[in-house]
Design an enzyme around this catalytic site. Structure first.
Site, PDB file in Angstrom:
ATOM      1  N   LEU A 134       0.845  -1.191   0.000  1.00 32.53           N
ATOM      2  CA  LEU A 134       0.000   0.000   0.000  1.00 32.53           C
ATOM      3  C   LEU A 134       0.884   1.245   0.000  1.00 32.53           C
ATOM      4  CD1 LEU A 134      -3.104   0.051   2.348  1.00 32.53           C
ATOM      5  CD2 LEU A 134      -2.256   2.021   1.107  1.00 32.53           C
TER       6      LEU A 134
ATOM      7  N   PHE B  76      -7.668   5.536  -5.846  1.00 32.34           N
ATOM      8  CA  PHE B  76      -8.489   6.743  -5.942  1.00 32.34           C
ATOM      9  C   PHE B  76      -7.539   7.908  -6.199  1.00 32.34           C
ATOM     10  CE2 PHE B  76     -11.333   3.977  -3.677  1.00 32.34           C
ATOM     11  CZ  PHE B  76     -12.609   4.362  -4.089  1.00 32.34           C
TER      12      PHE B  76
ATOM     13  N   HIS C  39     -12.686  10.433  -1.493  1.00 35.92           N
ATOM     14  CA  HIS C  39     -12.985   9.478  -2.575  1.00 35.92           C
ATOM     15  C   HIS C  39     -13.741  10.184  -3.694  1.00 35.92           C
ATOM     16  CE1 HIS C  39     -12.251   6.890   0.920  1.00 35.92           C
ATOM     17  NE2 HIS C  39     -11.919   5.931   0.074  1.00 35.92           N
TER      18      HIS C  39
ATOM     19  N   GLU D 127       1.524   4.485  -2.682  1.00 40.59           N
ATOM     20  CA  GLU D 127       1.307   5.125  -3.978  1.00 40.59           C
ATOM     21  C   GLU D 127       2.619   5.620  -4.596  1.00 40.59           C
ATOM     22  OE1 GLU D 127      -0.720   5.472  -1.401  1.00 40.59           O
ATOM     23  OE2 GLU D 127      -2.569   4.644  -2.226  1.00 40.59           O
TER      24      GLU D 127
END
Lengths: 322, 337
Positions: free
Chosen positions: A58, A83, A129, A60
């Protein structure tokens, strides 16, 4: 021809691209076994294996940084950021590595990679989100920024993006993922990067939009019997300046609609381009209908998203301006 | 090039390593001087880190890929990058591989598998991990190296890269050129633990080595290279040296540190190498003097020649943003030039 929604169009296109090119690797969070939280990569790991469809930790910035490194070695990386709201820890990698590699190596190192990410509101996602951060990327030389508004364009733009020699930010309007099913050709075709679509032609005014706002604008135009030229930009960097200017000159009245906040959004640039090149053709000020300059609210998101009422308010002002 | 040192070649290999260290030192001093004379704009010298960089280079093959940082001139010299290529970048002239776009010390040398140097520290580390993934996928038995300073170990990119390399068991070597200082911050204020110990948290081998000793650094790197090539995964090497110069030509270290290492003192890696090679019988004072003299002449001569190369023509600044210029860039180029 097959009838499909945007998720199905993206999924089958990725499948097709991977089957034809062993150098393509997908990576991201939950994209493998789980098929992605929106199911865009459903079934691809089962078909192509864990080495080519990577469930990453996890992180980015690691997903983007690894993709840059892979692309430098001749792999075509297609990373997914789950997202767009979560992309900011990777911003340094996007701005300082991805966007500048070709330039700073004198053209020696190139990055034909496509970074996919869902963006925008309308799914009750609240602050984190729902964001529309396209202007951050469109402000950065070295990137190409595209966003489809229907399954047909999603396929054609994705093929063009994977074939592009430049790094592409591929923004997927998540509200439209399953909004409509349309006919999509089974064979390969391309939607040219830098070319806007004109889903409706008209003479009274121009409405310029993109992404999730396209269906909203088209419904508004139909419902109110407007004689409007509607432009779906599809590429945000570089924008189709010829389509924008020729339409503005034809109608002399322009409304720009986007979901992202107004201040320094795409509308500001579009408005400036028209002012610089076609001001003598205008009968009215150029108006923007956008999300407000506030964080994206959860419970009250319907008030945030531009809709028919706000679009018609701007259209009336532009049409009645004397 | 990997130097498999044996009894037959040890003398040549070691003397070549020493020569590269001397050339790098000579080069750095020349460039710092040239900056003071206003002949170049900026520089980040490697003075004090020559043994670390040469020891690393000795263990690598040509095909191995290096994601280096902005303080790696001895590494480049030992790997065979011509002095001219390094000078062209520092001068930002028309021959420079990055066409004069980057400030000095930000090299690109594709032919030598040196990737392109960035300023934001540690952002090269995740790239090295991705490159290693791709090369393994392509069934190449290649090692990827990322170099960085001690300050980089505080960044999220360091953490991300270490974790990813370990999770995917990739052939990466993370070589921390621990020179004790991140501009003004000493290592003890950067981190509470030894840098090599951080490896354990990721399930990775960590090695602490005397970065002032090129033979020790070479051996540590060879161990990491063998681990990488045999599919046993990444290694973090903490090579301890001392930044004998300033962070850059824009920096005045007297403001934040009293500690120094004098050139020629027993903590100078070049002095260490001289003592080692003298005791092995590979060098003597007259050979050392000859190597230093030749280095000085070479650097001076090449500097004067490369200095005559003009700046890139202005239109080149609009090239290579994209494969082809978009309308925006074309329009701006027409407007400005």
């Amino acid at each position: 021809m097959s009838t499909m929604n945007m998720v199905q169009a993206l999924n089958s296109t990725l499948d097709h691209i991977m089957s034809g090119d062993n150098s393509v690797i997908l990576l991201g969070e939950d994209i493998g076994k789980d098929g992605g939280v929106f199911r865009v990569t459903e079934g691809l790991q089962a078909k192509y294996g864990e080495e080519r469809v990577i469930d990453t930790p996890l992180v980015e910035l690691g997903i983007v940084g690894m993709s840059v490194g892979m692309s430098l070695m001749g792999v075509k990386a297609i990373p997914e950021i789950q997202f767009q709201d979560f992309i900011y820890t990777a911003f340094d990698q996007i701005i300082n590595q991805m966007a500048k590699m070709r330039y700073r190596s004198g053209g020696g190192f190139t990055l034909p990679m496509v970074l996919r990410t869902p963006y925008g509101g309308g799914i009750k996602g609240g602050l984190y989100h729902s964001q529309s951060g396209e202007a951050y990327f469109a402000h950065t030389a070295g990137l190409v920024v595209v966003t489809p508004s229907n399954p047909y364009d999603a396929k054609g733009l994705l093929i063009s993006s994977v074939e592009s020699p430049d790094p592409v930010i591929f923004l997927e309007p998540k509200r439209l993922y399953r909004a409509a099913k349309i006919e999509v050709p089974d064979e390969d075709y391309r939607v040219k990067i830098g070319e806007a679509a004109r889903p409706m032609e008209g003479d009274d005014l121009t409405i310029i939009t993109y992404g999730a706002m396209v269906p909203t604008v088209l419904n508004t135009v139909k419902k109110n019997n407007l004689n409007a030229d509607v432009l779906d930009l599809r590429t945000l960097l570089p924008m189709d300046v010829n389509a924008i200017i020729s339409s503005a000159k034809k109608t002399g009245r322009v409304v720009i609609v986007h979901e992202a906040p107004r201040t320094l959004g795409m509308g500001a640039e579009i408005s400036a381009l028209i002012s610089e090149r076609a001001i003598e053709y205008l009968y009215a000020p150029i108006l923007r209908v956008t999300g407000p300059d506030i964080p994206f609210p959860y419970r009250l998101e319907d008030y945030y998203m531009p809709g028919e009422a706000r679009i018609m308010k701007a259209v009336k002002r532009v049409m009645e301006f004397r | 090039m990997t130097e498999m040192v044996n009894e037959q070649n040890e003398k040549d290999v070691f003397v070549r390593a020493y020569t590269a260290m001397v050339l790098s030192r000579t080069f750095d001093k020349k460039i710092v001087m040239a900056q003071r004379q206003g002949r170049i704009g900026f520089y980040t010298p490697s003075i004090g880190q020559e043994a670390t960089q040469v020891g690393l280079s000795m263990a690598l093959d040509h095909d191995d890929v290096i994601f280096q940082y902005y303080r790696d001139v001895a590494l480049m010299i030992h790997r065979g990058v011509p002095i001219e290529v390094i000078l062209d970048q520092i001068m930002g002239n028309a021959e420079d591989e990055s066409k004069g776009r980057q400030m000095p010390s930000h090299y690109t040398a594709k032919k030598y598998n040196f990737m392109s140097v960035q300023s934001p520290v540690a952002t090269n580390l995740p790239l090295a991990v991705g490159a290693a993934y791709a090369l393994r996928y392509q069934k190449k038995n290649t090692v990827v190296v990322a170099t960085f300073g001690d300050g980089s170990t505080s960044t999220p990119d360091f953490h991300a890269a270490m974790n990813l390399a370990a999770v995917f068991n990739l052939p990466v070597i993370f070589l921390c050129e621990n020179n004790g200082w991140a501009i003004s911050l000493p290592t003890e204020k950067q981190t509470k633990v030894e840098i090599s110990e951080k490896a354990a948290a990721y399930g990775m081998k960590g090695i602490k080595v005397d970065g002032n000793n090129f033979i020790e650094t070479y051996k540590a790197t060879m161990e990491a290279v063998e681990r990488a090539r045999s599919g046993k995964g990444p290694t973090l090497i903490d090579a301890i040296s001392f930044r004998m110069g300033a962070h850059s030509t824009s920096d005045d270290p007297s403001k934040y540190r009293s500690q120094t290492v004098e050139e020629g003192s027993e903590k100078d890696p070049i002095t260490v190498a001289e003592e080692q090679l003298k005791s092995l019988g590979y060098l003597n004072d007259s050979l050392i003097a000859k190597i230093k003299e030749e280095s000085t002449k070479m650097v001076n001569d090449k500097f004067d020649i490369q200095e005559k190369i003009p700046a890139p023509v202005p239109s080149t600044m609009f090239d290579d943003v994209y494969a082809e210029k978009n309308w925006i860039i074309k329009e701006e180029e027409d407007d400005i030039l």
